[in-house]
Write an enzyme that holds these catalytic residues in place. Sequence first.
Site, short mmCIF file in Angstrom:
data_model
loop_
_atom_site.label_atom_id
_atom_site.label_comp_id
_atom_site.label_asym_id
_atom_site.label_seq_id
_atom_site.Cartn_x
_atom_site.Cartn_y
_atom_site.Cartn_z
N ASP A 101 0.84 -1.20 0.00
CA ASP A 101 0.00 0.00 0.00
C ASP A 101 0.88 1.26 0.00
O ASP A 101 0.70 2.18 -0.82
CB ASP A 101 -0.89 -0.05 1.25
N GLY A 115 1.26 -10.18 4.31
CA GLY A 115 2.34 -9.41 4.94
C GLY A 115 1.91 -9.00 6.34
O GLY A 115 1.80 -9.84 7.25
N1 AR6 Z 1 5.12 -5.34 -4.84
C1 AR6 Z 1 4.55 -6.55 -4.68
N2 AR6 Z 1 4.31 -7.10 -3.47
C2 AR6 Z 1 4.69 -6.39 -2.38
C3 AR6 Z 1 5.30 -5.11 -2.46
C4 AR6 Z 1 5.50 -4.59 -3.76
N3 AR6 Z 1 6.05 -3.38 -3.96
N4 AR6 Z 1 5.54 -4.69 -1.19
C5 AR6 Z 1 5.12 -5.66 -0.35
N5 AR6 Z 1 4.63 -6.69 -1.06
P1 AR6 Z 1 1.27 -6.15 2.90
P2 AR6 Z 1 -1.36 -7.01 3.88
C6 AR6 Z 1 4.04 -7.97 -0.63
O1 AR6 Z 1 1.84 -6.12 4.26
O2 AR6 Z 1 -0.76 -8.18 4.56
C7 AR6 Z 1 -0.74 -1.94 4.86
O3 AR6 Z 1 -0.29 -1.12 5.90
C8 AR6 Z 1 4.38 -8.49 0.74
O4 AR6 Z 1 5.63 -9.16 0.72
O5 AR6 Z 1 1.61 -5.07 1.94
O6 AR6 Z 1 -2.60 -7.22 3.05
C9 AR6 Z 1 -2.19 -1.68 4.50
O7 AR6 Z 1 -2.50 -0.31 4.60
C10 AR6 Z 1 3.24 -9.46 0.96
O8 AR6 Z 1 3.49 -10.69 0.30
O9 AR6 Z 1 -0.35 -6.22 2.92
C11 AR6 Z 1 -2.91 -2.50 5.53
O10 AR6 Z 1 -3.00 -1.82 6.75
C12 AR6 Z 1 2.05 -8.80 0.25
O11 AR6 Z 1 2.64 -7.77 -0.57
C13 AR6 Z 1 -2.03 -3.73 5.68
O12 AR6 Z 1 -0.72 -3.28 5.31
C14 AR6 Z 1 1.03 -8.15 1.16
O13 AR6 Z 1 1.70 -7.56 2.28
C15 AR6 Z 1 -2.42 -4.81 4.74
O14 AR6 Z 1 -1.67 -5.96 5.02
#
Ligand code: AR6
Length: 172
Positions: A36, A121
């Site tokens: 995000d 994540g």
């Molecule tokens: N490109 C692709 N995947 C990514 C990237 C990127 N640039 N950066 C991280 N990931 P997360 P969630 C992966 O934590 O668990 C936020 O604060 C990461 O390795 O981004 O759905 C929101 O505002 C993981 O596999 O999202 C919410 O509050 C995946 O993206 C909360 O985090 C999701 O990790 C959402 O948590």
Amino acid sequence: MKDDQIQVLKADITTLEVDAIVNAANESLLGGGGVDGAIHRAAGPELLEECRILNGCPTGQAKITKGYRLKARHVIHTPGPVWHGGNQNEDQLLSDSYRNSLELCKENHLSSVAFPSISTGIYGFPVQRAAAIAVKTVLDFLGRNEMPRQVLFACFNEEAVKAHEKALQEMS
Ligand code: AR6
């Protein structure tokens, strides 16, 4: 199903040139960490301005904005579920996030879409279990709809790549 209709990539989703990238958002839609934060940084402040007028989004639902400075034309924002151990409807809500994002692609005639591994994540959803739900939901949707034509799983690390490849092998 054509071979290239679903692809697993190791990629930073913010770099992809597709009709839409999906943002693993939170219910406020006002930004955060993880993917995000990366999407908002890459898209620029206009994205947050548009998100402010959306009035948030419930878990499992999805809303669409423009992509601004991204190469992607649109961003589809979906809050996935927080993992609480698996007995709080997490599987269904995660499937809803994928399906409702795909519905927005269909409604907006978007041909290509890239997903991050939603909820795996900061929200703590186990990666292998999430990948199986992601792949099943996408396969079901593509089997019943013309659009989108191409779905990319943009995995940020090798563990996520392996999990999605395994799920795809088992289900297709
Ligand atoms: N490109 C692709 N995947 C990514 C990237 C990127 N640039 N950066 C991280 N990931 P997360 P969630 C992966 O934590 O668990 C936020 O604060 C990461 O390795 O981004 O759905 C929101 O505002 C993981 O596999 O999202 C919410 O509050 C995946 O993206 C909360 O985090 C999701 O990790 C959402 O948590």
